[in-house]
Design a protein around this motif. Sequence first.
Motif, mmCIF file in Angstrom:
data_model
loop_
_atom_site.group_PDB
_atom_site.id
_atom_site.type_symbol
_atom_site.label_atom_id
_atom_site.label_comp_id
_atom_site.label_asym_id
_atom_site.label_seq_id
_atom_site.Cartn_x
_atom_site.Cartn_y
_atom_site.Cartn_z
ATOM 1 N N LEU A 141 78.137 34.346 51.205
ATOM 2 C CA LEU A 141 77.286 33.170 51.343
ATOM 3 C C LEU A 141 78.040 31.927 50.904
ATOM 4 C CD1 LEU A 141 73.943 34.532 49.795
ATOM 5 C CD2 LEU A 141 74.576 34.449 52.205
ATOM 6 N N GLU A 142 78.018 30.879 51.711
ATOM 7 C CA GLU A 142 78.618 29.600 51.380
ATOM 8 C C GLU A 142 77.507 28.562 51.303
ATOM 9 O OE1 GLU A 142 81.899 26.366 53.071
ATOM 10 O OE2 GLU A 142 81.653 28.331 54.016
ATOM 11 N N LEU A 143 77.304 27.995 50.124
ATOM 12 C CA LEU A 143 76.180 27.098 49.883
ATOM 13 C C LEU A 143 76.685 25.719 49.483
ATOM 14 C CD1 LEU A 143 74.073 29.541 47.679
ATOM 15 C CD2 LEU A 143 73.917 29.218 50.141
ATOM 16 N N PRO A 144 76.369 24.688 50.258
ATOM 17 C CA PRO A 144 76.762 23.324 49.855
ATOM 18 C C PRO A 144 75.890 22.840 48.704
ATOM 19 C CG PRO A 144 75.428 23.238 51.834
ATOM 20 C CD PRO A 144 75.652 24.696 51.538
ATOM 21 N N ARG A 194 70.344 27.671 43.869
ATOM 22 C CA ARG A 194 71.068 26.529 44.437
ATOM 23 C C ARG A 194 70.365 25.213 44.113
ATOM 24 N NH1 ARG A 194 71.035 22.916 48.314
ATOM 25 N NH2 ARG A 194 68.940 23.572 48.935
ATOM 26 N N ARG A 195 69.048 25.189 44.255
ATOM 27 C CA ARG A 195 68.305 23.959 43.972
ATOM 28 C C ARG A 195 68.408 23.573 42.492
ATOM 29 N NH1 ARG A 195 62.669 24.413 47.477
ATOM 30 N NH2 ARG A 195 63.667 24.790 49.516
ATOM 31 N N VAL A 222 78.219 14.767 48.266
ATOM 32 C CA VAL A 222 78.689 16.140 48.105
ATOM 33 C C VAL A 222 79.136 16.358 46.666
ATOM 34 C CG1 VAL A 222 80.355 17.864 48.859
ATOM 35 C CG2 VAL A 222 79.433 16.222 50.498
ATOM 36 N N LEU A 223 78.467 17.279 45.987
ATOM 37 C CA LEU A 223 78.809 17.598 44.602
ATOM 38 C C LEU A 223 79.807 18.737 44.511
ATOM 39 C CD1 LEU A 223 75.223 17.460 43.072
ATOM 40 C CD2 LEU A 223 76.946 15.651 43.054
ATOM 41 N N GLY A 224 79.858 19.540 45.553
ATOM 42 C CA GLY A 224 80.746 20.690 45.548
ATOM 43 C C GLY A 224 80.212 21.775 46.452
ATOM 44 N N ALA A 225 80.629 22.998 46.187
ATOM 45 C CA ALA A 225 80.201 24.134 47.009
ATOM 46 C C ALA A 225 80.153 25.386 46.152
ATOM 47 C CB ALA A 225 81.144 24.321 48.190
ATOM 48 N N LEU A 226 79.324 26.320 46.573
ATOM 49 C CA LEU A 226 79.151 27.583 45.845
ATOM 50 C C LEU A 226 79.324 28.721 46.835
ATOM 51 C CD1 LEU A 226 78.297 29.120 43.241
ATOM 52 C CD2 LEU A 226 75.919 28.900 44.048
ATOM 53 N N ASP A 271 84.581 15.203 47.205
ATOM 54 C CA ASP A 271 84.632 15.368 48.659
ATOM 55 C C ASP A 271 84.556 16.823 49.088
ATOM 56 O OD1 ASP A 271 87.003 16.277 47.757
ATOM 57 O OD2 ASP A 271 88.268 14.908 48.924
ATOM 58 N N GLY A 272 84.298 17.676 48.111
ATOM 59 C CA GLY A 272 84.150 19.092 48.457
ATOM 60 C C GLY A 272 85.455 19.829 48.562
#
Length: 505
Positions: free
Chosen positions: A453-456, A491-492, A464-468, A410-411
């Motif tokens: 930078l906040e990258l979903p 990111r990809r 949602v796998l997480g965040a970077l 759920d992030g």
Amino acid sequence: MTPIFSLFLAALGLSLLLTPLARWLGRRLGILAIPQARTVHTTPMPRSGGLALFLTFFACLALAPVVLPHRAVAILFDHSMRYVYAGACIIFAVGFADDKWTLPSKLKLVAQIVAACVACYGGARIASFALPGQFIIHFDLLSYALTVFWFVLLINAINLIDGLDGLAAGVVFFATAVQAVLAAMRGEAHTAALFAVMAGATLGFLRYNFNPASLFLGDGGSYFLGYMLAALSVSGSVKSQVGATLLMPVIALGVPLLDTITAPLRRFMRGRDMFEPDKRHVHHKLLSRGWSQRKVVLFIYGITIFLALAALLLVNLRNAPAGLFLVVVGGALVLLVRKAGYFSYFAVDKILGWLRDVSDDTGLAKDRRTFLNHQIEISQAPDTATLWARMTAALEQLRFDMAEMTLSGDGAGTCVLRPQPPREGGGAVYRWRREEAEGSDRELLCSPAVMKLELPLLGKDGRVLGALWLVKNLAADPINEFTLRRVENLRRTVTATLDALTPAP
């Protein structure tokens, strides 16, 4: 009075008589140049001047048997030249039709190629080229393609330079006058005669076309002049087996040829139609600097005269210093045009940036290939811990200072931007800091020069796998034009790999 000079005077006289007639006919038939955004005239003007040049040329051609030796006349009307004249009629007809009805640019390009092919089929083609020192290049199979390119180049060179009163006709006059002298020095009476006719016709036309002009050359005239310049140069090179007649127009027409070659490149690099007319040619640039039309025309006349005389000297040297002299002349041309401000339209720094982008997109740049290797390694990671280790190597190359990846359904998790303990049920948290990063974590995060930078990280199905989170101190190490592109590629790659490592329930 020599026969060649007699033909020059005949062409001059006929042009002086026929140009007013062509002007009257242009008004009568409505062949007018209407003022537009890219033109400099303010009232409708007849654009039928090419008709006078076309009629003058063929009238003097009919007069040639009376004044020229029999041998020269035989060459003027041989098999090859008849095809040249046929191509001239085709190209003039298409240009004159465009003056009246405005034809599509692609149709005109096809017509130019067809006219060139007609001349080429008749035997007027570039089979070889002799450089100073008797070094000969044979083109063989490339001969046809090179000849067609040569015709199209010169046709469009004269057409593009025809933007100010007397500019195109004057440039052609000086170029053909010097060509006539050169051909006479080589003993080629037939070539000298035709160049002399063109010189006389354009000089007579200038009486009415020089600023302030009472009529324009039109596409019919500019196409015809460009075609004949190309054809006579090729015909002369075929018969003499030397490159002098090809080298002459290349040097003498240095300004319009440079404009013709760079114009489509400039439009292409700016994302515009390569054949779309614009107001960014060399004469437009000079006008934008506050020069008058007459001053611009006289300036380009001066360059053309200098280059024409330089070409005349060059083709008669035919030894080692000729190559060096050619380099000096070319450099002088570039400096003169650059001094006029023409190359500012290219925005050299932007073009170099575009070239770097192309190098990066195609993978030619070493930095891009190195980063691609990191992407491949990440995509082959067997687990998330290995994935993170390989990610940090990529972030090291991009010179980020800190990073954090939180994995959860759920992030939920922590963030270096908002430090807090992980929530119960949250996923794994991976943190990294570059060894060379300056200051404490708090100092780094609170610095006004830091990019955050906040990258979903979202799977293919939208889960949602997480965040970077990524942090970089721009004051210590500014980003380059590829950093953000690399980040998105990263990111990809990470998202696709995580998607494969954590299949949907």
